[in-house]
Design an enzyme around this catalytic site. Structure first.
Site, PDB file in Angstrom:
ATOM      1  N   ARG A 110     -83.728  -3.568  94.913  1.00 12.69           N
ATOM      2  CA  ARG A 110     -85.596  -3.216  94.856  1.00 12.69           C
ATOM      3  C   ARG A 110     -86.419  -3.267  96.212  1.00 12.69           C
ATOM      4  O   ARG A 110     -86.792  -2.325  96.357  1.00 12.69           O
ATOM      5  CB  ARG A 110     -85.791  -4.835  93.712  1.00 12.69           C
ATOM      6  CG  ARG A 110     -87.478  -4.342  93.990  1.00 12.69           C
ATOM      7  CD  ARG A 110     -87.379  -5.688  92.471  1.00 12.69           C
ATOM      8  NE  ARG A 110     -87.250  -7.534  92.863  1.00 12.69           N
ATOM      9  CZ  ARG A 110     -87.992  -7.970  93.719  1.00 12.69           C
ATOM     10  NH1 ARG A 110     -87.881  -7.461  94.400  1.00 12.69           N
ATOM     11  NH2 ARG A 110     -86.419  -8.950  92.983  1.00 12.69           N
TER      12      ARG A 110
ATOM     13  N   TYR B   5    -108.713   9.589  88.804  1.00 16.32           N
ATOM     14  CA  TYR B   5    -107.733   9.776  86.810  1.00 16.32           C
ATOM     15  C   TYR B   5    -108.278   8.362  86.762  1.00 16.32           C
ATOM     16  O   TYR B   5    -107.963   7.320  86.994  1.00 16.32           O
ATOM     17  CB  TYR B   5    -106.401   9.456  87.452  1.00 16.32           C
ATOM     18  CG  TYR B   5    -105.149   9.100  86.216  1.00 16.32           C
ATOM     19  CD1 TYR B   5    -105.923  10.075  85.724  1.00 16.32           C
ATOM     20  CD2 TYR B   5    -104.470   8.333  86.834  1.00 16.32           C
ATOM     21  CE1 TYR B   5    -104.775   9.070  84.465  1.00 16.32           C
ATOM     22  CE2 TYR B   5    -103.757   8.037  85.529  1.00 16.32           C
ATOM     23  CZ  TYR B   5    -104.116   8.419  84.640  1.00 16.32           C
ATOM     24  OH  TYR B   5    -102.502   8.307  83.398  1.00 16.32           O
TER      25      TYR B   5
ATOM     26  N   ASP C 232    -105.825  10.187  97.296  1.00 14.41           N
ATOM     27  CA  ASP C 232    -104.339  10.694  95.817  1.00 14.41           C
ATOM     28  C   ASP C 232    -104.366  12.729  96.424  1.00 14.41           C
ATOM     29  O   ASP C 232    -105.387  13.330  95.748  1.00 14.41           O
ATOM     30  CB  ASP C 232    -105.287  10.259  95.148  1.00 14.41           C
ATOM     31  CG  ASP C 232    -103.828  11.081  93.343  1.00 14.41           C
ATOM     32  OD1 ASP C 232    -103.919  11.577  93.569  1.00 14.41           O
ATOM     33  OD2 ASP C 232    -104.249   9.992  92.777  1.00 14.41           O
TER      34      ASP C 232
ATOM     35  N   LYS D 201     -95.885  14.799  88.908  1.00 17.84           N
ATOM     36  CA  LYS D 201     -97.000  15.800  88.636  1.00 17.84           C
ATOM     37  C   LYS D 201     -96.183  17.409  88.700  1.00 17.84           C
ATOM     38  O   LYS D 201     -94.539  17.729  88.381  1.00 17.84           O
ATOM     39  CB  LYS D 201     -98.017  16.095  89.166  1.00 17.84           C
ATOM     40  CG  LYS D 201     -98.668  14.467  88.142  1.00 17.84           C
ATOM     41  CD  LYS D 201     -98.552  14.366  86.665  1.00 17.84           C
ATOM     42  CE  LYS D 201     -99.559  13.044  86.279  1.00 17.84           C
ATOM     43  NZ  LYS D 201     -99.116  12.939  85.224  1.00 17.84           N
TER      44      LYS D 201
HETATM   45  N1  LCS Z   1    -103.092   9.772  90.605  1.00 16.57           N
HETATM   46  C1  LCS Z   1    -103.586  11.330  88.867  1.00 16.57           C
HETATM   47  C2  LCS Z   1    -104.047  12.028  90.052  1.00 16.57           C
HETATM   48  C3  LCS Z   1    -102.823  11.669  87.931  1.00 16.57           C
HETATM   49  O1  LCS Z   1    -103.060  12.845  87.570  1.00 16.57           O
HETATM   50  C4  LCS Z   1    -102.169  10.440  87.329  1.00 16.57           C
HETATM   51  C5  LCS Z   1    -101.602  10.760  86.356  1.00 16.57           C
HETATM   52  C6  LCS Z   1    -101.853   9.059  88.427  1.00 16.57           C
HETATM   53  C7  LCS Z   1    -102.198   8.486  89.531  1.00 16.57           C
HETATM   54  C8  LCS Z   1    -100.783   7.583  87.462  1.00 16.57           C
HETATM   55  O2  LCS Z   1     -99.760   8.514  87.866  1.00 16.57           O
HETATM   56  P1  LCS Z   1     -98.272   7.629  86.889  1.00 16.57           P
HETATM   57  O3  LCS Z   1     -98.905   6.186  86.844  1.00 16.57           O
HETATM   58  O4  LCS Z   1     -99.109   8.345  85.131  1.00 16.57           O
HETATM   59  O5  LCS Z   1     -97.758   9.197  86.592  1.00 16.57           O
HETATM   60  N2  LCS Z   1    -102.137  11.846  85.597  1.00 16.57           N
HETATM   61  C9  LCS Z   1    -102.340  11.564  84.105  1.00 16.57           C
HETATM   62  C10 LCS Z   1    -102.992  12.566  83.329  1.00 16.57           C
HETATM   63  O6  LCS Z   1    -103.743  13.212  84.345  1.00 16.57           O
HETATM   64  N3  LCS Z   1    -102.146  12.825  82.165  1.00 16.57           N
HETATM   65  O7  LCS Z   1    -101.195  11.309  82.198  1.00 16.57           O
HETATM   66  C11 LCS Z   1    -101.108  11.130  83.145  1.00 16.57           C
END
Ligand code: LCS
Length: 394
Positions: A58, A111, A183, A208
């Site tokens: 961790r 998001y 972001d 992503k």
């Molecule tokens: N920032 C952006 C721009 C995102 O698109 C997402 C997730 C996150 C942060 C959060 O990331 P995660 O915890 O899911 O790894 N975006 C998603 C979307 O557009 N559809 O499902 C998840």
């Protein structure tokens, strides 16, 4: 090997890697929760920070270190902090940089959960936030309060594709000594590097484009300087949203092809955006590579390419959207983005459904908005699939 002066594609292959005792060509997976100390003094020195030996996964782990060092080099930053998810990264940043009575300014169309967690939960601890259209930097300047601690932007924003001027945000923030956070999920460091514009913190949902294969959930933060890193790292460790070594290995493997995947994805996306723009059932298309994007010039200035994400509005609104989503075959109806496969989704009923409806509409996320993440398939197959789906709309 010192990889600092290598080109971006060479860094993707070599940065962060280390030589193990057997000469492994790839990073070994140290699938262990804990590490043996040589003796009591060694254990004490590791905890005191006098020895950089590993302690507990961790806290630190060689496989995870390799990923953190790799992404830090790609973003031209000080060091990286890998997290179990993008939301783990978001919460590490919020928890470390906000406190009771502090205020944050952010992009209205971020998001959804990055906003919902502030409005529903951090508000219970006295944190205030102003969500606004960061496309106009003056809006940011006008919203600054004496206790504004961070300006948190997403560009291009998910899912409106609104673009924020990185250099302008830094200029305003520096006048008021406010920390800037970006972001960078939609671009990846291949297309945009906010730290180069003076941002203090950049982060990604690694789920992503960075991983790129729809098989891992993860996040990563990179800071420009040691001082903010030293505030964020212990927060990730105590929140316990660390990455797992196997997950880190998978992301390192995915990252090696980031530039070739992005090149194909954006080549496909350009053709698809042009096709959609002339389609009679489409009201408008937002894609940074089209001259019709309201901030086309800014996209050219701060991004090295238009990327693989497209948003478009169907003339038939929600009903038309449903027909399209139920008709596509090759394009997968799924949330997430940035993988090698083409995904289609409807933000109003999916990713942004937990948002209050009026805030959603004020943020430009209309009922008929469709978000398209372009994969690396043959573009003609994607176009054929879209054409037959759009034909089904009456
Ligand atoms: N920032 C952006 C721009 C995102 O698109 C997402 C997730 C996150 C942060 C959060 O990331 P995660 O915890 O899911 O790894 N975006 C998603 C979307 O557009 N559809 O499902 C998840």
């Amino acid at each position: 090997m010192d990889t600092k002066n290598l080109g971006f594609n060479s860094k993707l292959i070599h940065a962060g890697m280390f030589d193990d005792q057997f000469g492994s060509a790839t990073v070994p997976i140290y699938q262990t929760s804990t590490f043996k100390f040589k003796d009591a003094d060694h254990g004490a020195a590791c905890f005191a920070g006098e020895d950089d030996g590993y302690i507990y996964t961790r806290i630190n782990n060689p496989t995870i270190d390799a990923l953190e060092n790799l992404v830090a080099e790609l973003e031209n930053g000080y060091r990286g902090i890998a997290c179990s998810s993008g939301m783990g990264a978001v919460n590490t940043i919020y928890m470390a940089l906000l406190e009771q009575g502090s205020h944050m300014i952010s992009t209205a169309a971020v998001y959804g959960p990055s906003r919902v967690v502030i409005e529903k939960h951090y508000s219970r601890f006295g944190v205030e936030a102003t969500y606004l259209d960061t496309c106009h930097p003056e809006n940011i300047r006008n919203a600054i309060r004496p206790y504004t601690k961070i300006i948190y932007i997403e560009t291009p924003a998910n899912p409106t594709m609104d673009v924020t001027d990185l250099a302008e945000v830094v200029k305003i923030a520096r006048e008021h000594n406010i920390i800037t956070v970006a972001d960078n999920t939609f671009c990846s460091p291949y297309l945009q590097r906010p730290l180069d514009f003076g941002f203090d913190v950049v982060f990604h949902s690694i789920t992503k484009f960075l991983n790129g294969h729809a098989d891992i959930v993860g996040g990563v933060i990179v800071t420009k300087e040691k001082e903010i890193y030293d505030r964020l790292r212990p927060m990730m460790v105590t929140l316990g949203c660390n990455m797992d070594p196997h997950q880190a290995y998978m992301v390192i493997r995915g990252l090696k092809t980031l530039s070739v995947r992005m090149d194909r994805s954006q080549e496909n996306a350009m053709k698809i955006a042009q096709y959609l723009e002339t389609h009679p059932k489409v009201k408008w298309v937002r894609y940074p590579g089209l001259k019709s994007h309201p901030q086309y010039d800014l996209c050219q200035k701060q991004m090295d390419g238009p990327g693989g994400m497209i948003s478009f509005e169907l003339k038939g609104g929600l009903e038309a959207g449903k027909v399209l989503m139920n008709s596509v075959k090759l394009c997968m109806l799924a949330v997430s983005l940035g993988g090698v496969e083409t995904l289609i989704q409807h933000p109003a009923s999916m990713t942004h459904s937990k948002m209050d409806k009026q805030s959603r509409l004020n943020s430009g996320i209309t009922d008929g908005l469709v978000r398209f993440s372009v994969g690396i398939e043959n573009v003609d197959d994607i176009l054929d699939d879209l054409a037959q789906g759009l034909d089904k709309i009456s």
